[in-house]
Write an enzyme that holds these catalytic residues in place. Structure first.
Site, PDB file in Angstrom:
ATOM      1  N   ALA A  67       0.759  -1.268  -0.179  1.00 32.99           N
ATOM      2  CA  ALA A  67       0.146   0.082   0.065  1.00 32.99           C
ATOM      3  C   ALA A  67       0.846   1.263  -0.046  1.00 32.99           C
ATOM      4  O   ALA A  67       2.089   1.195   0.497  1.00 32.99           O
ATOM      5  CB  ALA A  67      -0.860  -0.145   1.388  1.00 32.99           C
ATOM      6  N   ASP A  68       0.272   2.082  -0.301  1.00 33.63           N
ATOM      7  CA  ASP A  68       0.938   3.690  -0.218  1.00 33.63           C
ATOM      8  C   ASP A  68      -0.212   4.565   0.237  1.00 33.63           C
ATOM      9  O   ASP A  68      -1.122   4.648  -0.256  1.00 33.63           O
ATOM     10  CB  ASP A  68       1.610   4.041  -1.633  1.00 33.63           C
ATOM     11  CG  ASP A  68       2.473   5.302  -1.194  1.00 33.63           C
ATOM     12  OD1 ASP A  68       3.531   5.228  -0.916  1.00 33.63           O
ATOM     13  OD2 ASP A  68       1.844   6.468  -1.559  1.00 33.63           O
ATOM     14  N   THR A  69       0.435   5.502   1.132  1.00 30.52           N
ATOM     15  CA  THR A  69      -0.566   6.533   1.857  1.00 30.52           C
ATOM     16  C   THR A  69       0.201   7.780   1.556  1.00 30.52           C
ATOM     17  O   THR A  69       1.360   8.008   1.539  1.00 30.52           O
ATOM     18  CB  THR A  69      -0.601   6.423   3.330  1.00 30.52           C
ATOM     19  OG1 THR A  69      -1.093   5.075   3.531  1.00 30.52           O
ATOM     20  CG2 THR A  69      -1.474   7.572   3.822  1.00 30.52           C
TER      21      THR A  69
END
Ligand SMILES: Cc1cn([C@H]2C[C@H](O)[C@@H](COP(=O)(O)OP(=O)(O)OP(=O)(O)O)O2)c(=O)[nH]c1=O
EC number: 3.6.1.9
Length: 192
Positions: A67-69
């Site tokens: 994931a990436d935030t």
């Protein structure tokens, strides 16, 4: 079949545990996180999640979760601040306004990839000098997109969100459960 969490973030491991999912291995990918010239926050975030999932070394039947935030202030991407000065600049820019927190989740199994983004609107109050300095001293800004963590002390600065709380923290659990299920990984809502 193994589940590989491709993330160095302890939050992501904890959020997975919240829905009863325990990875067999944790293999954080090492990719270049610099935005491309003129790249907008949502395409950037999706690109990074995808690149992370492709960078993890896995067998053909393994399920990889990454994931990436990214924090977006209008068209501006606020990544992880490099130092306290940059964290201060981010927090001043975010204060008194609404911004978006985007988390893109990528699940890969062999050649197949499932990608999903979750966008949450967040309002942060304008910080006084005392609040800003106390927050910088806490060190909680380190390693957090936009220079704050809603799940910690900065929760006191956020009167309102619209969207996914777990998405802001780094892994939107409802959408992640759906992606894992699509890839054939059994998620039983806490009964796993
Ligand atoms: C906005 C916000 C971000 N964050 C965190 C989530 C992410 O860990 C981090 C954004 O950086 P990311 O690049 O998404 O993730 P990471 O470097 O921590 O880990 P990896 O790439 O190995 O998966 O910011 C919070 O914990 N709370 C918040 O309120």
């Amino acid at each position: 079949m193994r589940l590989i969490l491709g993330s160095a973030s302890p939050r992501r491991k904890e959020l997975l545990a919240q829905i009863g999912v325990v990875p067999d291995a944790i293999l954080p990918p090492d990719i270049d996180e610099d935005p491309q010239r003129g790249e907008l926050p949502r395409p950037y975030c999706l690109r990074l999640a995808r690149e992370k999932a492709l960078a993890v070394d896995a067998g053909p039947d393994d399920v990889v979760l990454c994931a990436d935030t990214t924090v977006a202030l209008g068209r501006r991407i606020l990544g992880k601040p490099r130092n306290a000065g940059e964290a201060a600049a981010f927090l001043v820019a975010l204060g008194g306004r609404r911004h978006s927190v985007i988390t893109a989740v990528a699940v890969r199994r062999g050649e197949r990839l499932w990608l999903r983004e979750v966008v949450t609107a967040v309002k942060m109050k304008r910080l006084s000098d005392v609040e800003l300095n106390a927050y910088l001293s806490s060190g909680e800004w380190q390693g957090k997109a936009g220079g704050y963590a809603i799940q910690g002390l900065a929760g006191a600065f956020v009167p309102w969100i619209s969207g996914s709380f777990t998405g802001v923290v780094g892994l939107p659990v409802a959408e992640t459960a759906a992606l894992l299920a699509a890839a054939g990984w059994p998620v039983h809502g806490g009964c796993a």
